[in-house]
Write a protein that holds these residues in place. Structure first.
Motif, mmCIF file in Angstrom:
data_model
loop_
_atom_site.group_PDB
_atom_site.id
_atom_site.type_symbol
_atom_site.label_atom_id
_atom_site.label_comp_id
_atom_site.label_asym_id
_atom_site.label_seq_id
_atom_site.Cartn_x
_atom_site.Cartn_y
_atom_site.Cartn_z
ATOM 1 N N TYR A 243 0.839 -1.190 0.000
ATOM 2 C CA TYR A 243 0.000 0.000 0.000
ATOM 3 C C TYR A 243 0.876 1.241 0.000
ATOM 4 N N SER A 244 0.351 2.309 -0.559
ATOM 5 C CA SER A 244 1.024 3.596 -0.464
ATOM 6 C C SER A 244 0.185 4.498 0.421
ATOM 7 N N ASN A 283 0.835 13.035 -5.785
ATOM 8 C CA ASN A 283 1.224 14.323 -5.213
ATOM 9 C C ASN A 283 0.356 15.452 -5.726
ATOM 10 N N ASN B 232 5.985 12.655 -9.529
ATOM 11 C CA ASN B 232 6.554 13.749 -8.751
ATOM 12 C C ASN B 232 6.718 13.264 -7.320
ATOM 13 N N VAL B 233 7.948 13.054 -6.933
ATOM 14 C CA VAL B 233 8.218 12.423 -5.646
ATOM 15 C C VAL B 233 8.426 13.469 -4.567
ATOM 16 N N THR B 234 9.059 14.566 -4.913
ATOM 17 C CA THR B 234 9.411 15.549 -3.903
ATOM 18 C C THR B 234 9.501 16.918 -4.540
ATOM 19 N N THR B 279 4.499 3.173 -3.975
ATOM 20 C CA THR B 279 3.833 2.552 -2.830
ATOM 21 C C THR B 279 4.256 3.171 -1.511
ATOM 22 N N ARG B 280 5.336 2.702 -0.931
ATOM 23 C CA ARG B 280 5.622 3.134 0.439
ATOM 24 C C ARG B 280 6.588 4.304 0.498
ATOM 25 N N LYS B 283 10.639 7.408 6.097
ATOM 26 C CA LYS B 283 11.292 8.650 6.501
ATOM 27 C C LYS B 283 12.121 8.353 7.729
ATOM 28 N N PHE B 687 3.272 20.647 9.012
ATOM 29 C CA PHE B 687 1.915 21.004 9.405
ATOM 30 C C PHE B 687 1.876 21.400 10.878
#
Lengths: 767, 689
Positions: A243-244, A283, B232-234, B279-280, B283, B687
């Motif tokens: 899962y993401s 995103n 777009n990852v970051t 997917t995952r 961090k 946030f």
């Protein structure tokens, strides 16, 4: 005792429209939503309430389009039936009796003739154990069919209906409860389950809150309590599932919905921001903020052109796919509590009560429509838990509806109380209330009660507060204000033995003012401000106070905290009668002598309706509801009923609405009323050769009239002609614009209707 | 369990260096790590990521890329040279200049025949890998801008090269460019900035995956040269990419400190049309991730915050155990501190210099039972800079505090320390060139001898005296049966208290025991599958106590040449689950002369005293039982106590040493202090802040 069988408590007007996801018809013209015992059909373009599907006898808990026929809708209800409707014409096609309370309904195109329902497990209903069952619908021509062929799919079902969803093409059904996601494949008859940890080091709350399945891919989107959205894939593997995770919402995700093409995922939560995620490029997201209350449900039309969101402030928003709001269907706004009394605006006959935070709402019960909000506090409301903000706690109208007095306060929990008394004048030009006077320190302590004098000539406001004073306020009596005489100022300050007042009330002709100080009632003359007399009936603090009306205006009624209902005769200043009953709300009917009293005893509320002149109730209804009733109001009827039955006579001129602690607005309906409504709906069922749209009603009646005219050889008198004309105008003015035929068609008819017909005379020479 | 006076030392400002490159060798299950200071470390992936080898760096030697060819390790750096390492002796083998300016990347093909390097001048240079050296073969077509990243097609026929604003595909045979893939620049203000293709991966099905400075992971088709999909990852850069061996999973490291996983998944279950799906997201870093590697069961990542993070992929792990837990490696698995036990001196080893400190003294009583007043503050006596460009490999101070020795890759230097009151002076006594450069240095307990572990498992002996020093001889293991295999260099050499025995362990997991009086090999401890991380010889019983990387422990009687009964009992009963689940190796073994049955151990997170006279805990007993014991009355304590006494008062421990006055020295390096000295990370909006 009086017979009560023909009066029934119903949910009629002001019900929740946000209980279940609204559905949009496949041509995007109608929005259907549940509302109490009804299913309501609204137009998406005009937001107008078109008609309602009436027939369930308890709360409707789910609606879904019939996958086999997109003009039909299934609805399920707590009363244990599933009904199939033609929602365009409002015709009940079939009733399937299931026999146990139903809480949600799901259908899939692949499973024709099968309904999936949430039922509560009979064995232990206390533990809220729900079961997902499939029901095979028997093929039968009868109107009412018993559907008994049930088979259980799973018993691991959350009570939240949005935690269940059909997957791609109905091949599997995904459902989640607490921390477990289950996917049941129909063909393999196998369930795969995946669990998440309750919490992890970062403080995630992983409980599932909602589920949506992608329409073409094998991808399940789940929303979680901490605001995360997970997209599950490869879920036929015990271990290699993946899962993401996406995280934008800061609180629980209430709802998820894929667009029909599967290109976008919509999500909503308490932030009241609709978020659109691009599927595959997670995103990229778009936002539609400031939608009002928190988003509870999202649904999309089958062509993907329209979205519907339902909100916690009882509202449905219609949104175009370009992310523009194109319509708002507002129900009665219900917060956590109603602080003001229920009131009737004398001008618009609308129900007035707390609405949005800091606002008063005006709601038309007759048309079941929200009219407008009046901003009382006029400050930005900040959505944050535990923030102490101004709230409207008291409001009162004068008898003509030209003045409105409001009290807003904050600091209820803390010691530093802040409150304002505001007076609003009705502006004829803008047809709304305009702030006239703000009194910052009306009293030194909280205002307990407030009422306007009921005389037509001079308006006077009396406020009673916890600083053991009551004050009378008049327009322009203050010498300091040299400008117009329009502002309000204090006219008189009264007190009695330093006791705290509890209530105040004017008599019907405003010649007397009654102010209760703890156990003592004082009667004042507003003209001279002299105290005329005191009435005392210990023990118990006076809770409610009201004068009798019309023929009973010599009576004063009071209730005490020690469960006593007393009636004084003001001419003799003696107690006329008293009885021991725990009255939680005493509500006089302004149009008759009747007074309604709600009493709370042994976990249910009883209603007594009586005249002050005699201690015998006209009408009693035991067990109206199971909660305490603190707010009630008599709403005048548009056209009075003429029932002569003794028990229903009190409902002839006005209708009694009351609000329970669960914020359900309930009312009483009589058998005659229901008969009338049923007959109108039956009529719809009978002439079913043509769809009964307002268009049909308009033109069809016209045609009938014409046919009648043609067939009737004798010239008729003017009288029916006039009624026809007025019917035409009425239809024209009351039909929503988008369902009207073209203006060119209507024009001649409209003009014709104004003509005073002398056709009879003209026809003669022709013959 | 005994009270100690503790010197809590926090003035060792050790700063681990940032990680620049990773290279995983699937066949020997080793991962090589290149750091910013030019050092290269080798970790054993299946032995709890034990740091087997450290090759110290040099000044001005920035490594940009690492590549395994077979079992040989190559690196290339901005100094323009390609370096091969001698892993057995833990040193640089040779350096070849590529003559193309600074080298940004190095990649070996899967066949193990060629190395390709990308240079600043825009050339991709091919080197042939020969038996003992590498040989320049030819240049591919020269490009206008520098080559940032390279990837071979698994067949070895094509190379994808990431450059500024584009990716070039070369045919290796002809050397000509086949395709040019243009990478988009960012939008807005970054429009004017070049897009740097930081990393490319060439898959066997012809898909090229690129990560660039715009923050995109892009998938390209090499047949048509078109973009298939972009993720777009970051908002910042994607700095590193790594693909799993069966090409169904890809990880991307970003400068936000996240690792993003992509998986090759069929969109409709049971069908074969697969797509790369994000997917995952992991961090675990605070700073830029400069290198990622997807190894068989985990994702390894390293970056500017100098920690190596091993994040297990649970869907690939067969059995979940302590070996498959999330692991963060902050400190080297060897000692950077040595203590003069008798004179209260400490020697701190930095890459380019040594510091000698004298410990403080206390009045012996404090305001409460826990903290003592400091009478004399610790004092820095000496700051000794290294001669030459090489970084220090190892160092030691003698127990009497008179001798200091350190070794670099090229030489070994011995100094004598003169301490008269406040005047500190040193004189160089000995300088020995390359052959004797040591991997580990150690003094005998009476400071009369220096032992230096060297190549081929040999230990050199130097006798020290007031007049000077003399090279005495070399101890070599018995080489009767096994002569052919290349001996690994020795590493850990404790000498016994009475000066009779010496034990040395090498990275082949062999432990040799020598008799110092006869200067002959005495015996060899049976080889265990895991590496020895620490060992010590008991002062009275002459038993060798060994700690292994998999947290096992053994006690071997030197005199009887067999495992002791206690050791056999430990093996029979097994160790407690909590003990086995610790994720850092034990770094020191000490003995308390006042309690002969006590063994003192420490790792990064705890200090432990094992009382060999008490029963061993089994899995049912409470492991951390000090608090429970405290609450019990005196009589019952005995029945509840077990051999392991764990103290977790100290954290991020670099070294623990028992001084001769029965006080403990604990050298801590709090991770917060390390983090505060790192450069500022990329600013991210968080946030609710």
């Amino acid at each position: 005792m009086v017979e009560t069988s023909d009066i029934r408590v119903v949910r009629c007007g002001g019900s929740k429209v946000n209980l279940t996801p609204p559905i949009i018809s496949s041509d995007s013209r109608f929005v259907l939503c549940t509302s109490g015992d009804l299913v309501k059909v609204y137009s998406t373009r005009t937001e107008e309430w078109l008609h309602s599907l009436q027939g369930h006898t308890n709360q409707v808990t789910g609606i879904t389009l019939n996958p086999a026929n997109h003009l039909q809708v299934y609805s399920c209800s707590v009363d244990g039936t599933v009904k199939l409707w033609d929602f365009i014409d409002g015709i009940l096609i079939k009733t399937f009796v299931i026999g146990c309370p139903l809480f949600a309904i799901y259908v899939s195109e692949k499973h024709t003739g099968v309904l999936f329902l949430h039922v509560s497990m009979a064995t232990d209903s206390k533990n809220e154990c729900f079961q997902l069952v499939s029901v095979h619908l028997p093929k039968s021509a009868e109107q009412e069919v018993e559907a008994k062929e049930m088979s259980a799919v799973s018993s691991h079902i959350s009570k939240n209906p949005s935690c269940t969803a059909f997957g791609r093409g109905g091949e599997y059904i995904a459902f989640a409860r607490h921390l477990q996601l289950n996917v049941y494949f129909f063909r393999k008859q196998k369930t795969y389950s995946f669990s998440l940890k309750a919490t992890d080091k970062k403080g995630a709350k992983n409980a599932f809150t909602c589920i949506a399945c992608h329409p073409t891919d094998d991808c399940i989107a789940t929303g979680h309590e901490d605001g995360k959205i997970r997209l599950w894939r490869n879920f036929i593997h015990k271990k290699e599932y993946t899962y993401s995770t996406q995280h934008w919402h800061h609180n629980a995700v209430n709802t998820l919905c894929f667009t029909p093409e599967g290109t976008h995922l919509l999500s909503g939560g308490i932030e009241s921001v609709l978020v659109q995620w691009q599927y595959g490029a997670d995103n990229r997201k778009e936002f539609l903020p400031r939608l009002g209350g928190s988003i509870l449900h999202i649904s999309a039309s089958s062509d993907g052109q329209l979205f519907c969101t339902s909100h916690s402030d009882n509202k449905i928003t219609v949104i175009e796919s370009s992310f523009k709001v194109c319509g708002v269907i507002q129900g009665l706004v219900k917060g956590d509590a109603v602080l003001t009394d229920l009131m009737i605006d004398p001008r618009s006959k609308a129900l007035v009560l707390n609405g949005k935070p800091g606002h008063l709402q005006f709601y038309s019960l007759l048309r079941d429509k929200h009219l407008y909000n009046l901003d009382i506090v006029q400050q930005e409301y900040i959505y944050e838990a535990g923030l102490d903000q101004f709230e409207v706690v008291k409001a009162a109208f004068d008898i003509k509806g030209s003045w409105l007095a409001t009290v807003e306060e904050r600091g209820k929990k803390s010691s530093d109380l802040e409150f304002f008394l505001k007076l609003w004048a009705f502006d004829e030009r803008t047809q709304s209330f305009v702030l006239n006077t703000t009194i910052t320190a009306a009293h030194t302590d909280r205002i307990i009660s407030m009422c306007f004098s009921s005389s037509e000539e001079t308006t006077m406001l009396v406020t009673a507060a916890e600083d053991s004073q009551f004050k009378a306020w008049c327009q322009g009596a203050d010498a300091d204000t040299q400008q117009d005489q329009n502002f309000w100022s204090c006219d008189f300050v009264g007190s009695y033995h330093k006791l705290n007042p509890t209530n105040c009330s004017f008599s019907a002709d405003s010649s007397l003012l009654a102010v209760s100080f703890q156990e003592v009632i004082t009667i004042w003359s507003p003209d001279t401000w002299e105290m005329l007399t005191t009435l005392c009936q210990p023990p118990g603090v006076i809770r409610d106070l009201c004068f009798g009306r019309l023929s009973c205006s010599k009576y004063l009624l009071g209730t005490t905290t020690k469960n006593l209902l007393c009636c004084w005769n003001l001419l003799t200043c003696e107690l006329e009668w008293s009885t021991s009953v725990d009255v939680s709300k005493l509500q006089p009917d302004p149009f008759s002598e009747n007074v309604a009293a709600f009493s709370y005893q042994s976990k249910h509320t009883d209603l007594f309706v009586f005249k002050p002149s005699e201690p015998r109730p006209l009408f009693t209804n035991k067990n109206v509801c199971s909660e305490k009733v603190h707010r009630a109001v008599f709403v005048p009827r548009e056209e009075p009923l003429n029932s002569c039955d003794e028990s229903t006579q009190w409902l002839n001129r006005s209708q009694l609405y009351f609000l329970t602690q669960n914020m359900d607005l309930l009312t009483f309906s009589t058998a005659t009323e229901e008969d009338r409504m049923l007959s109108s709906s039956k009529q719809l069922v009978i002439d079913d050769s043509v769809a009964v749209t307002p268009f049909y009603l308009l033109l069809g009646k016209h045609r009938q009239q014409q046919q009648k005219l043609n067939t009737q050889s004798h010239p008729v008198s003017d009288k029916p002609q006039q009624t026809q004309g007025s019917v035409t105008i009425k239809e024209l003015l009351h039909t929503p614009a988008h369902v009207l035929p073209a203006a060119s068609v209507l024009c001649s008819m409209f003009v014709n209707s104004f003509l005073i017909s002398n056709t009879g005379v003209q026809q003669d020479p022709l013959r | 369990m005994g009270e100690f006076k503790v010197h809590r030392v926090r003035f060792f400002d050790y700063m681990p260096s940032g990680i620049r490159a990773l290279a995983f060798n699937r066949d020997i299950e080793r991962i090589a790590v290149a750091r910013m200071d030019g050092s290269v470390e080798v970790f054993h992936c299946s032995d709890r990521f034990f740091q087997e080898k450290i090759i110290p760096g040099r000044e001005q030697c920035g490594i940009e890329g690492l590549s395994w060819v077979g079992e040989r390790l190559f690196s290339a750096g901005l100094n323009g040279g390609i370096t091969e390492y001698d892993l057995t002796n833990q040193k640089v083998k040779y350096t070849v200049d590529a003559y193309g300016g600074p080298i940004w990347t190095i990649a070996g093909n899967q066949q193990g025949t060629h190395l390709a390097v990308g240079c600043e001048d825009g050339t991709v240079k091919l080197f042939e890998v020969n038996e003992d050296k590498i040989q320049f073969e030819r240049n591919l077509d020269r490009q206008k801008s520098r080559i940032i990243s390279l990837s071979w097609h698994p067949s070895g026929s094509k190379i994808a090269a990431g450059m500024m604003d584009m990716i070039q595909i070369f045919n290796v045979e002809t050397g000509h460019s086949v395709h040019r893939l243009l990478a988009d620049r960012g939008v807005g203000t970054s429009r004017s900035k070049e897009c740097v293709v930081w990393s490319v991966v060439y898959l066997s099905d012809g898909t090229i995956i690129s990560g660039d400075s715009v923050g995109m992971v892009k998938l390209w088709d090499d047949q048509t040269g078109t973009l298939i999909k972009s993720h777009n990852v970051t908002k910042c850069d994607v700095l590193a990419l790594s693909v799993s061996q069966n090409e169904d999973s890809l990880v991307a490291g970003t400068s936000e400190g996240t690792v993003v996983q992509f998986q090759f998944i069929s969109m409709v279950l049971g069908k074969d049309d697969k797509e790369w799906v994000r997917t995952r997201t992991f961090k675990n870093h605070t700073h830029d991730i400069r290198a990622v590697a997807e190894i068989t069961t985990a994702v390894v990542s390293g970056g500017m915050d100098a920690q190596l993070v091993v994040r297990p992929l649970l869907d690939k792990v067969e059995v979940r155990s302590a070996a498959s837990a999330l692991r963060k490696i902050h400190f080297p698995h060897r000692r950077l501190v040595s203590c003069a036990r008798k004179s209260g001196l400490m020697l701190f080893q930095y890459p380019g210099h040594l510091e000698l400190w004298r410990l403080g003294e206390s009045e012996g009583k404090g305001e409460d039972d826990i903290h003592l007043f400091v009478k004399r503050n610790p004092e820095k006596l000496l700051h000794l800079k290294v001669k030459g460009e090489d970084h220090i490999r190892c160092s030691a101070v003698s127990p009497c505090g008179e001798w200091i020795v350190y070794s670099t890759a090229s030489s070994l230097r011995l100094y004598r320390l003169h301490c008269d009151n406040n005047n500190v002076s040193i004189t160089k006594v000995l300088q020995i060139s390359t052959e004797l450069s040591a991997n580990q240095l150690c003094f005998s307990s009476d400071s009369s001898h220096l032992f230096s572990a060297s190549t081929q498992s040999s230990v050199h002996l130097v006798s020290l005296s007031q007049s000077g020093c003399k090279f005495v001889g070399t101890l070599k293991p018995k080489s009767g049966e096994r002569t052919i295999g290349i001996r690994e260099s020795s590493k850990i050499i404790p000498a016994s208290e009475d000066g009779k025995w010496l034990a040395s362990a090498n990275s082949d997991h062999e432990v040799h025991i020598y008799n110092l009086q006869t200067r002959k090999a005495h015996c060899t401890v049976p080889v265990y599958s895991s590496a020895v991380t620490a060992m010590g010889i008991h002062p009275t019983t002459n038993c060798l106590f060994m700690m292994y990387a998999d947290q096992q422990m053994c006690e071997y009687s030197i005199e009887q040449k067999q495992y002791t009964d206690w050791s056999r009992m430990v093996q029979r009963k097994g160790l407690h689950r909590f003990w086995m689940e610790r994720d850092t190796p034990c770094l020191n073994v000490m003995f308390n002369p006042q309690h002969p049955s006590h063994v003192i151990l420490h790792d990064t997170y705890m200090l432990c005293i094992i009382d060999q006279s008490l029963p061993l805990p089994d899995d049912k007993t409470q492991f951390y039982n000090q608090l429970t014991l405290k609450s019990l009355p005196e009589e019952q304590r005995k029945s509840h106590s077990h051999a392991f006494k764990v103290c977790k008062t100290f954290k991020d421990i670099l070294c623990v040493e028992l001084m001769s006055d029965q006080s403990l020295v604990v050298v801590e390096r709090p991770l917060e202090d390390v983090a505060s000295q790192l450069p500022a990370p990329i600013k991210q909006k968080k946030f609710a802040t």
